[in-house]
Design a protein around this motif. Structure first.
Motif, PDB file in Angstrom:
ATOM      1  N   ASN A   1     -14.792  24.973  15.053  1.00  0.00           N
ATOM      2  CA  ASN A   1     -13.773  24.081  14.506  1.00  0.00           C
ATOM      3  C   ASN A   1     -14.005  23.960  13.011  1.00  0.00           C
ATOM      4  O   ASN A   1     -15.141  23.949  12.535  1.00  0.00           O
ATOM      5  N   TRP A   2     -12.890  23.841  12.287  1.00  0.00           N
ATOM      6  CA  TRP A   2     -12.967  23.634  10.850  1.00  0.00           C
ATOM      7  C   TRP A   2     -11.797  22.759  10.434  1.00  0.00           C
ATOM      8  O   TRP A   2     -10.663  22.972  10.884  1.00  0.00           O
ATOM      9  N   ALA A   3     -12.085  21.773   9.587  1.00  0.00           N
ATOM     10  CA  ALA A   3     -11.039  20.934   9.003  1.00  0.00           C
ATOM     11  C   ALA A   3     -11.354  20.710   7.532  1.00  0.00           C
ATOM     12  O   ALA A   3     -12.520  20.546   7.157  1.00  0.00           O
ATOM     13  N   ALA A   4     -10.324  20.715   6.712  1.00  0.00           N
ATOM     14  CA  ALA A   4     -10.465  20.453   5.279  1.00  0.00           C
ATOM     15  C   ALA A   4      -9.207  19.745   4.808  1.00  0.00           C
ATOM     16  O   ALA A   4      -8.087  20.126   5.181  1.00  0.00           O
ATOM     17  N   GLY A   5      -9.400  18.716   3.988  1.00  0.00           N
ATOM     18  CA  GLY A   5      -8.267  17.988   3.438  1.00  0.00           C
ATOM     19  C   GLY A   5      -8.559  17.506   2.038  1.00  0.00           C
ATOM     20  O   GLY A   5      -9.712  17.204   1.704  1.00  0.00           O
ATOM     21  N   SER A   6      -7.510  17.426   1.213  1.00  0.00           N
ATOM     22  CA  SER A   6      -7.681  17.042  -0.187  1.00  0.00           C
ATOM     23  C   SER A   6      -6.554  16.131  -0.634  1.00  0.00           C
ATOM     24  O   SER A   6      -5.432  16.190  -0.121  1.00  0.00           O
ATOM     25  N   ALA A   7      -6.880  15.305  -1.609  1.00  0.00           N
ATOM     26  CA  ALA A   7      -5.935  14.470  -2.348  1.00  0.00           C
ATOM     27  C   ALA A   7      -6.597  14.208  -3.693  1.00  0.00           C
ATOM     28  O   ALA A   7      -7.783  14.494  -3.876  1.00  0.00           O
ATOM     29  N   PRO A   8      -5.856  13.706  -4.679  1.00  0.00           N
ATOM     30  CA  PRO A   8      -6.479  13.464  -5.980  1.00  0.00           C
ATOM     31  C   PRO A   8      -7.736  12.598  -5.870  1.00  0.00           C
ATOM     32  O   PRO A   8      -7.692  11.484  -5.354  1.00  0.00           O
ATOM     33  N   GLY A   9      -8.866  13.133  -6.314  1.00  0.00           N
ATOM     34  CA  GLY A   9     -10.115  12.387  -6.344  1.00  0.00           C
ATOM     35  C   GLY A   9     -10.872  12.303  -5.043  1.00  0.00           C
ATOM     36  O   GLY A   9     -11.990  11.775  -5.005  1.00  0.00           O
TER      37      GLY A   9
ATOM     38  N   GLY B   1     -17.518  22.074  13.321  1.00  0.00           N
ATOM     39  CA  GLY B   1     -18.096  21.776  14.623  1.00  0.00           C
ATOM     40  C   GLY B   1     -18.214  22.992  15.504  1.00  0.00           C
ATOM     41  O   GLY B   1     -17.689  24.065  15.209  1.00  0.00           O
ATOM     42  N   LYS B   2     -18.930  22.822  16.603  1.00  0.00           N
ATOM     43  CA  LYS B   2     -19.210  23.787  17.661  1.00  0.00           C
ATOM     44  C   LYS B   2     -20.158  24.885  17.203  1.00  0.00           C
ATOM     45  O   LYS B   2     -21.234  25.057  17.770  1.00  0.00           O
ATOM     46  N   TRP B   3     -19.789  25.660  16.184  1.00  0.00           N
ATOM     47  CA  TRP B   3     -20.611  26.824  15.833  1.00  0.00           C
ATOM     48  C   TRP B   3     -21.960  26.423  15.245  1.00  0.00           C
ATOM     49  O   TRP B   3     -22.910  27.205  15.308  1.00  0.00           O
ATOM     50  N   THR B   4     -22.078  25.239  14.688  1.00  0.00           N
ATOM     51  CA  THR B   4     -23.344  24.782  14.115  1.00  0.00           C
ATOM     52  C   THR B   4     -24.172  23.952  15.095  1.00  0.00           C
ATOM     53  O   THR B   4     -25.321  23.617  14.787  1.00  0.00           O
TER      54      THR B   4
ATOM     55  N   THR C   1     -28.239  23.887  15.753  1.00  0.00           N
ATOM     56  CA  THR C   1     -28.944  24.726  14.778  1.00  0.00           C
ATOM     57  C   THR C   1     -29.774  23.913  13.792  1.00  0.00           C
ATOM     58  O   THR C   1     -30.563  24.482  13.033  1.00  0.00           O
ATOM     59  N   GLY C   2     -29.584  22.593  13.769  1.00  0.00           N
ATOM     60  CA  GLY C   2     -30.244  21.764  12.775  1.00  0.00           C
ATOM     61  C   GLY C   2     -29.501  21.668  11.462  1.00  0.00           C
ATOM     62  O   GLY C   2     -29.968  21.000  10.532  1.00  0.00           O
ATOM     63  N   MET C   3     -28.343  22.324  11.357  1.00  0.00           N
ATOM     64  CA  MET C   3     -27.533  22.279  10.146  1.00  0.00           C
ATOM     65  C   MET C   3     -26.096  21.918  10.517  1.00  0.00           C
ATOM     66  O   MET C   3     -25.637  22.201  11.621  1.00  0.00           O
ATOM     67  N   THR C   4     -25.399  21.288   9.577  1.00  0.00           N
ATOM     68  CA  THR C   4     -23.975  21.002   9.744  1.00  0.00           C
ATOM     69  C   THR C   4     -23.248  21.391   8.465  1.00  0.00           C
ATOM     70  O   THR C   4     -23.861  21.598   7.417  1.00  0.00           O
ATOM     71  N   GLU C   5     -21.921  21.478   8.551  1.00  0.00           N
ATOM     72  CA  GLU C   5     -21.106  21.763   7.357  1.00  0.00           C
ATOM     73  C   GLU C   5     -20.139  20.613   7.094  1.00  0.00           C
ATOM     74  O   GLU C   5     -18.971  20.815   6.830  1.00  0.00           O
ATOM     75  N   ASN C   6     -20.661  19.396   7.141  1.00  0.00           N
ATOM     76  CA  ASN C   6     -19.832  18.209   6.988  1.00  0.00           C
ATOM     77  C   ASN C   6     -20.127  17.528   5.654  1.00  0.00           C
ATOM     78  O   ASN C   6     -21.288  17.334   5.292  1.00  0.00           O
ATOM     79  N   ALA C   7     -19.056  17.158   4.947  1.00  0.00           N
ATOM     80  CA  ALA C   7     -19.247  16.522   3.645  1.00  0.00           C
ATOM     81  C   ALA C   7     -17.994  15.771   3.235  1.00  0.00           C
ATOM     82  O   ALA C   7     -16.866  16.126   3.615  1.00  0.00           O
ATOM     83  N   LEU C   8     -18.217  14.746   2.443  1.00  0.00           N
ATOM     84  CA  LEU C   8     -17.171  13.998   1.766  1.00  0.00           C
ATOM     85  C   LEU C   8     -17.311  14.262   0.272  1.00  0.00           C
ATOM     86  O   LEU C   8     -18.433  14.351  -0.242  1.00  0.00           O
TER      87      LEU C   8
END
Length: 327
Positions: free
Chosen positions: A208-216, A223-226, A229-236
């Motif tokens: 799973n992958w999600a990405a969203g943007s707005a000014p600032g 999810g799932k693939w990580t 593994t001890g790692m994630t690709e989640n960030a704000l």
């Protein structure tokens, strides 16, 4: 599950001299620091994906080398009418595909069967040029001072691993031509997202992958693939600064109706994604194949920054997807 992730702050090679994963490469970064010195054939995957959202269109382009094939594509969605324009090609042995070792440096390109993609990467930003019958894209994506991206190495094992850079909320300007009509892409109200990938993958995987943007504000969730593994690709991202979320998130969505709202949750994420369009991609090449449901839409909810403040996700535009790969 909360992971215990290490921040990497100095340049590092992804692989040891023999081609196996370098243990010192496992971690996350705020800017690209890994050199993808991959070796071996058959399980090595390299790609550059750029997604661009404007008030009127969604643009996607991908150049990739999967060793035995190059899979390239150019896609445009008219948000008002729902009309899709796309050109996809599969090239045996990825002939004519160029992939640099480092994200943000060098050129990537692909050419085949009426599709041409050129990605020029330089310290101040990237330029994208892509053309296919009836569609042409020329975009400049500057890199603002102090802008941070999320780099992550995901370790399945010494011989199976992935380095990804998710660069979300980049300003973008340029033009899109559809047929005889030309459309301006303005950085006032448009944004770009990079998915840079280099690794050696298992045969079958779901992500799973999600990405969203707005000014600032921007958000990057996976999810799932990580998992495990001890790692994630989640960030704000707030004003270009990365707030790493070291937690496996729960994804809830209806595989029978992809346009129903998605929920992505954890202790620092309470996100709802409401789609307005579904893009379906399928590739079947015998023993290998893929199926992706990529939904474009709007986010609501909130995510927590490093200082404990909750940041509103309302108004972010982007996508959420499920991909199933046999490769």
């Amino acid at each position: 599950m909360v992971t215990h992730e290490r921040e990497i702050t100095a340049p590092v090679d992804l692989c040891l001299p023999g081609g196996r994963l370098n243990p010192e490469a496992v971690g996350w970064t705020r800017r690209p620091l890994h050199r993808a010195n991959l070796r071996g054939w058959g399980r090595t995957k390299r790609w550059e994906y750029w997604g661009v959202v404007t008030p009127d269109h969604v643009i996607g382009l991908v150049a990739s080398s999967l060793d035995y094939a190059g899979v390239h594509g150019l896609y445009v969605l008219d948000r008002a009418t729902g009309e899709e324009t796309s050109k996809d090609v599969v090239v045996p042995l990825a002939r004519g595909t160029v992939m640099p070792e480092r994200s943000g440096e060098g050129a990537a390109s692909a050419r085949a069967n009426g599709l041409a993609i050129d990605i020029d990467q330089r310290p101040g930003g990237s330029t994208l040029r892509a053309a296919a019958p009836g569609v042409e894209v020329e975009l400049d994506i500057p890199l603002p001072d102090g802008h941070e991206s999320l780099g992550v190495v995901v370790p399945w094992g010494p011989g199976r691993f992935q380095y990804t850079v998710k660069d979300v909320g980049r300003p973008v300007r340029g033009r899109l031509r559809l047929g005889q009509a030309e459309h301006e892409v303005s950085e006032r109200d448009s944004f770009a997202v990079l998915d840079h990938g280099r690794g050696r993958w298992p045969y079958s995987v779901v992500w799973n992958w999600a990405a969203g943007s707005a000014p600032g504000r921007a958000v990057q969730l996976g999810g799932k693939w990580t998992d495990g593994t001890g790692m994630t690709e989640n960030a704000l991202f707030v004003d270009g600064r990365l707030h790493k979320i070291g937690e496996e998130l729960a994804w809830h969505y209806d595989r029978g109706d992809w346009l129903k709202p998605w929920r992505i949750t954890g202790t620092r994420v309470e996100a709802v994604f409401t789609p307005f369009h579904e893009k379906i991609s399928r590739t079947e090449l015998g023993l290998v194949g893929s199926e992706t449901h990529q939904c474009f839409g709007h986010f609501s909810g909130r995510a927590q920054a490093d200082d404990g403040a909750w940041i509103d996700l309302d108004g972010l535009t982007g996508w959420a997807e499920e991909a199933r790969q046999r490769w």
